[in-house]
Motif scaffolding. Structure first.
Motif, PDB file in Angstrom:
ATOM      1  N   LEU A  54     -14.057  -3.375   4.952  1.00  0.00           N
ATOM      2  CA  LEU A  54     -13.487  -4.425   5.793  1.00  0.00           C
ATOM      3  C   LEU A  54     -12.784  -5.493   4.973  1.00  0.00           C
ATOM      4  O   LEU A  54     -11.746  -6.027   5.398  1.00  0.00           O
ATOM      5  CB  LEU A  54     -14.586  -5.052   6.656  1.00  0.00           C
ATOM      6  CG  LEU A  54     -15.243  -4.127   7.700  1.00  0.00           C
ATOM      7  CD1 LEU A  54     -16.301  -4.884   8.485  1.00  0.00           C
ATOM      8  CD2 LEU A  54     -14.202  -3.539   8.649  1.00  0.00           C
ATOM      9  N   ASP A  55     -13.310  -5.840   3.809  1.00  0.00           N
ATOM     10  CA  ASP A  55     -12.674  -6.866   2.969  1.00  0.00           C
ATOM     11  C   ASP A  55     -11.282  -6.412   2.538  1.00  0.00           C
ATOM     12  O   ASP A  55     -10.329  -7.204   2.544  1.00  0.00           O
ATOM     13  CB  ASP A  55     -13.529  -7.171   1.740  1.00  0.00           C
ATOM     14  CG  ASP A  55     -14.803  -7.942   2.099  1.00  0.00           C
ATOM     15  OD1 ASP A  55     -14.852  -8.526   3.200  1.00  0.00           O
ATOM     16  OD2 ASP A  55     -15.739  -7.957   1.273  1.00  0.00           O
ATOM     17  N   LYS A  61      -8.839  -6.678   5.450  1.00  0.00           N
ATOM     18  CA  LYS A  61      -8.388  -8.057   5.682  1.00  0.00           C
ATOM     19  C   LYS A  61      -7.241  -8.427   4.747  1.00  0.00           C
ATOM     20  O   LYS A  61      -6.262  -9.059   5.157  1.00  0.00           O
ATOM     21  CB  LYS A  61      -9.562  -9.020   5.483  1.00  0.00           C
ATOM     22  CG  LYS A  61     -10.634  -8.922   6.556  1.00  0.00           C
ATOM     23  CD  LYS A  61     -11.820  -9.821   6.223  1.00  0.00           C
ATOM     24  CE  LYS A  61     -12.938  -9.664   7.248  1.00  0.00           C
ATOM     25  NZ  LYS A  61     -14.138 -10.488   6.905  1.00  0.00           N
ATOM     26  N   MET A  85      -4.066  -6.642   5.820  1.00  0.00           N
ATOM     27  CA  MET A  85      -3.477  -7.293   6.993  1.00  0.00           C
ATOM     28  C   MET A  85      -2.736  -8.561   6.583  1.00  0.00           C
ATOM     29  O   MET A  85      -1.615  -8.816   7.058  1.00  0.00           O
ATOM     30  CB  MET A  85      -4.581  -7.612   8.008  1.00  0.00           C
ATOM     31  CG  MET A  85      -5.160  -6.387   8.695  1.00  0.00           C
ATOM     32  SD  MET A  85      -6.682  -6.745   9.620  1.00  0.00           S
ATOM     33  CE  MET A  85      -6.103  -7.975  10.785  1.00  0.00           C
ATOM     34  N   GLN A  86      -3.346  -9.354   5.709  1.00  0.00           N
ATOM     35  CA  GLN A  86      -2.707 -10.592   5.254  1.00  0.00           C
ATOM     36  C   GLN A  86      -1.374 -10.313   4.563  1.00  0.00           C
ATOM     37  O   GLN A  86      -0.427 -11.083   4.687  1.00  0.00           O
ATOM     38  CB  GLN A  86      -3.646 -11.341   4.309  1.00  0.00           C
ATOM     39  CG  GLN A  86      -4.880 -11.923   4.977  1.00  0.00           C
ATOM     40  CD  GLN A  86      -5.938 -12.361   3.964  1.00  0.00           C
ATOM     41  OE1 GLN A  86      -5.737 -12.268   2.750  1.00  0.00           O
ATOM     42  NE2 GLN A  86      -7.074 -12.841   4.452  1.00  0.00           N
ATOM     43  N   THR A  90      -3.581  -0.308   9.444  1.00  0.00           N
ATOM     44  CA  THR A  90      -3.013  -1.660   9.526  1.00  0.00           C
ATOM     45  C   THR A  90      -1.494  -1.563   9.533  1.00  0.00           C
ATOM     46  O   THR A  90      -0.915  -0.677   8.891  1.00  0.00           O
ATOM     47  CB  THR A  90      -3.468  -2.545   8.354  1.00  0.00           C
ATOM     48  OG1 THR A  90      -2.919  -2.028   7.120  1.00  0.00           O
ATOM     49  CG2 THR A  90      -4.984  -2.602   8.249  1.00  0.00           C
ATOM     50  N   CYS A 106      -4.593  -4.960  12.796  1.00  0.00           N
ATOM     51  CA  CYS A 106      -5.388  -3.742  12.668  1.00  0.00           C
ATOM     52  C   CYS A 106      -5.215  -2.933  13.941  1.00  0.00           C
ATOM     53  O   CYS A 106      -5.493  -3.416  15.038  1.00  0.00           O
ATOM     54  CB  CYS A 106      -6.862  -4.090  12.448  1.00  0.00           C
ATOM     55  SG  CYS A 106      -7.934  -2.634  12.321  1.00  0.00           S
ATOM     56  N   ARG A 130     -11.203  -2.913  14.464  1.00  0.00           N
ATOM     57  CA  ARG A 130     -10.979  -4.258  15.008  1.00  0.00           C
ATOM     58  C   ARG A 130     -12.288  -4.881  15.466  1.00  0.00           C
ATOM     59  O   ARG A 130     -12.546  -6.065  15.230  1.00  0.00           O
ATOM     60  CB  ARG A 130      -9.992  -4.200  16.185  1.00  0.00           C
ATOM     61  CG  ARG A 130      -8.552  -4.070  15.790  1.00  0.00           C
ATOM     62  CD  ARG A 130      -7.614  -4.529  16.919  1.00  0.00           C
ATOM     63  NE  ARG A 130      -7.872  -3.816  18.165  1.00  0.00           N
ATOM     64  CZ  ARG A 130      -7.302  -2.672  18.500  1.00  0.00           C
ATOM     65  NH1 ARG A 130      -6.477  -2.077  17.651  1.00  0.00           N
ATOM     66  NH2 ARG A 130      -7.560  -2.102  19.663  1.00  0.00           N
ATOM     67  N   LEU A 155     -14.211  -5.961  12.447  1.00  0.00           N
ATOM     68  CA  LEU A 155     -13.625  -7.158  11.853  1.00  0.00           C
ATOM     69  C   LEU A 155     -13.985  -8.413  12.660  1.00  0.00           C
ATOM     70  O   LEU A 155     -14.287  -9.467  12.096  1.00  0.00           O
ATOM     71  CB  LEU A 155     -12.098  -7.021  11.784  1.00  0.00           C
ATOM     72  CG  LEU A 155     -11.559  -6.051  10.731  1.00  0.00           C
ATOM     73  CD1 LEU A 155     -10.083  -5.774  10.993  1.00  0.00           C
ATOM     74  CD2 LEU A 155     -11.747  -6.606   9.332  1.00  0.00           C
ATOM     75  N   GLU A 156     -13.962  -8.285  13.966  1.00  0.00           N
ATOM     76  CA  GLU A 156     -14.305  -9.422  14.829  1.00  0.00           C
ATOM     77  C   GLU A 156     -15.756  -9.825  14.674  1.00  0.00           C
ATOM     78  O   GLU A 156     -16.117 -11.011  14.783  1.00  0.00           O
ATOM     79  CB  GLU A 156     -13.997  -9.080  16.291  1.00  0.00           C
ATOM     80  CG  GLU A 156     -12.507  -8.957  16.573  1.00  0.00           C
ATOM     81  CD  GLU A 156     -12.220  -8.322  17.920  1.00  0.00           C
ATOM     82  OE1 GLU A 156     -13.208  -7.957  18.626  1.00  0.00           O
ATOM     83  OE2 GLU A 156     -11.023  -8.159  18.260  1.00  0.00           O
ATOM     84  N   SER A 185     -17.525  -9.417  11.907  1.00  0.00           N
ATOM     85  CA  SER A 185     -17.856  -9.769  10.516  1.00  0.00           C
ATOM     86  C   SER A 185     -17.647 -11.263  10.233  1.00  0.00           C
ATOM     87  O   SER A 185     -16.984 -11.962  10.962  1.00  0.00           O
ATOM     88  CB  SER A 185     -16.989  -8.954   9.550  1.00  0.00           C
ATOM     89  OG  SER A 185     -15.633  -9.304   9.683  1.00  0.00           O
TER      90      SER A 185
END
Length: 382
Positions: free
Chosen positions: A107-108, A111, A114-115, A365, A370, A376, A379-380, A382
């Motif tokens: 997940l990290d 993220k 996505m950024q 992604t 995502c 998703r 991620l929500e 986390s």
């Protein structure tokens, strides 16, 4: 467009995502290719072999990541030990990454991708449909793992696998129990049978019975209602159903020389198939290979990355079995990668068509978001 294949830096990894054969075909498809210096050495591919095939060997790793339109690799992005930077931060913004990410475990990295608006394709998310079979790394690598798991068990077991008749007397064949008859399980059955063992196999999906028996194994039939999902994977079972299965399997394991467990449920922890009590009931000197150890394990006593002895039973928890057969595992993975890239290539350009079925399934992604529903939700949370 330019594709860069970096050296794999994840622990235990010896594979590489490209071989000279696929370099030539990628170039023919309109791409230029670079490979990190030394990327293929553990899979018996030299830098000279890549250069002969038409690739450039890259010595400056950071620059190679930044210059690539597409970065293609096996494992998901991790922290680079030498550059002190996460691989997800090394790819250029808006670039393309193709790798076998397991979203629940990374997940990290997601993220960061996505950024940076990276379009990331996960080989682990390629849909299980006919058109995508040639891109299916899960199957190609599972087949290798099933084969090698049997060899690991045979090397550890203090017995012959086959029937042997000698002047000193007759040696009876070993009994092998395979739990899970997907790609890995079926290859394990075939390998154990070729070595001469008597084999029994269990899977909650009754549909695989014919495949198990066609390989010369006996199917352990424990009827389960609604055991298979629409994608052909095993569904998670209720605790009462699992307990009923464990009771029957305990009887089979009490006389087994080897047990190989392969049961996985996508996106969830591996089901517990062999309890501590079941291990205690196995013969002294028997062997368990837990192929699901990276997702929690099918055996209660297995330890990730370790071979341990518990209750007189040796339990092998190898985390990356395909990497121990690095040459052929790399060849098959590289062909899967080539087939995905060429499938997504239109007029010698990589094409991200969000309406195309393989793109839609594998694209994790894209454009800062995502696209994978389960990821998703993780991620929500986390």
């Amino acid at each position: 467009m330019h594709i860069f294949f970096p050296k794999e830096i994840a622990d235990l990894e010896q594979r590489v995502a490209v071989v000279p054969e696929t370099v030539k075909k990628l170039i023919a498809a309109g791409y230029t290719v670079s490979v990190e210096k030394g990327a293929g050495l553990k899979a018996a591919v030299s830098d000279a072999a890549y250069e002969k095939a038409g690739a450039t060997v890259a010595g400056d790793v950071a620059q190679a990541w930044q210059q690539a339109d597409i970065v293609a690799k096996i494992n998901g992005p991790v922290q680079h030990p030498e550059l002190k930077k996460h691989e997800a931060e090394m790819i250029k913004e808006g670039g393309i990454l193709i790798a076998s990410l397991v979203p629940a475990n990374e997940l990290d990295a997601i993220k960061i991708l996505m950024q940076r608006k990276v379009s990331c394709f996960s080989m682990s998310l390629i849909p299980r449909i006919t058109i995508a079979q040639k891109m299916d790394t899960l199957s190609s690598q599972a087949s290798i793992a099933g084969y090698k798991a049997v060899l690991m068990a045979a090397a550890q077991l203090g017995k012959y696998f086959p029937l042997l008749m000698t002047a000193a007397g007759t040696i009876t064949p070993s009994k092998v129990v395979i739990l899970g008859a997907g790609v890995a399980g079926l290859q394990a059955i075939a390998t154990a049978r070729r070595l001469g063992a008597n084999v029994e196999a269990f899977d909650i999906r009754a549909a695989v019975k014919e495949q198990v028996e066609s390989l010369g194994a006996k199917f352990i039939d424990i009827p389960v209602a609604d055991a298979e999902d629409a994608g052909g994977y095993a569904k998670e079972q209720s605790e009462s159903e699992q307990e009923r299965q464990r009771q029957e399997l305990a009887k089979r394991l009490s006389s087994a020389d080897v047990a190989i467990t392969t049961a996985l449920i996508p996106g969830r922890p591996a089901p517990l198939l062999i309890t501590e009590e079941m291990v205690k009931g196995m013969p002294l000197g028997s062997v368990i290979v837990d192929m699901a150890v990276s997702q929690g394990g099918n055996c209660a006593l297995s330890e990730p990355g370790q071979t341990v002895e518990r209750e007189g039973v040796t339990i092998i928890g190898e985390l990356n079995i395909p990497a121990t057969v690095a040459i052929h595992a790399s060849q098959l993975y590289a062909r899967n990668m080539l087939n995905l890239i060429t499938h997504l290539t239109v007029e010698k350009q990589f094409n991200i068509d969000l309406e195309e079925v393989v793109t839609d399934g594998a694209l994790l992604t894209h454009d800062g978001s995502c696209r994978h529903e389960h990821s998703r939700s993780l991620l929500e949370a986390s």
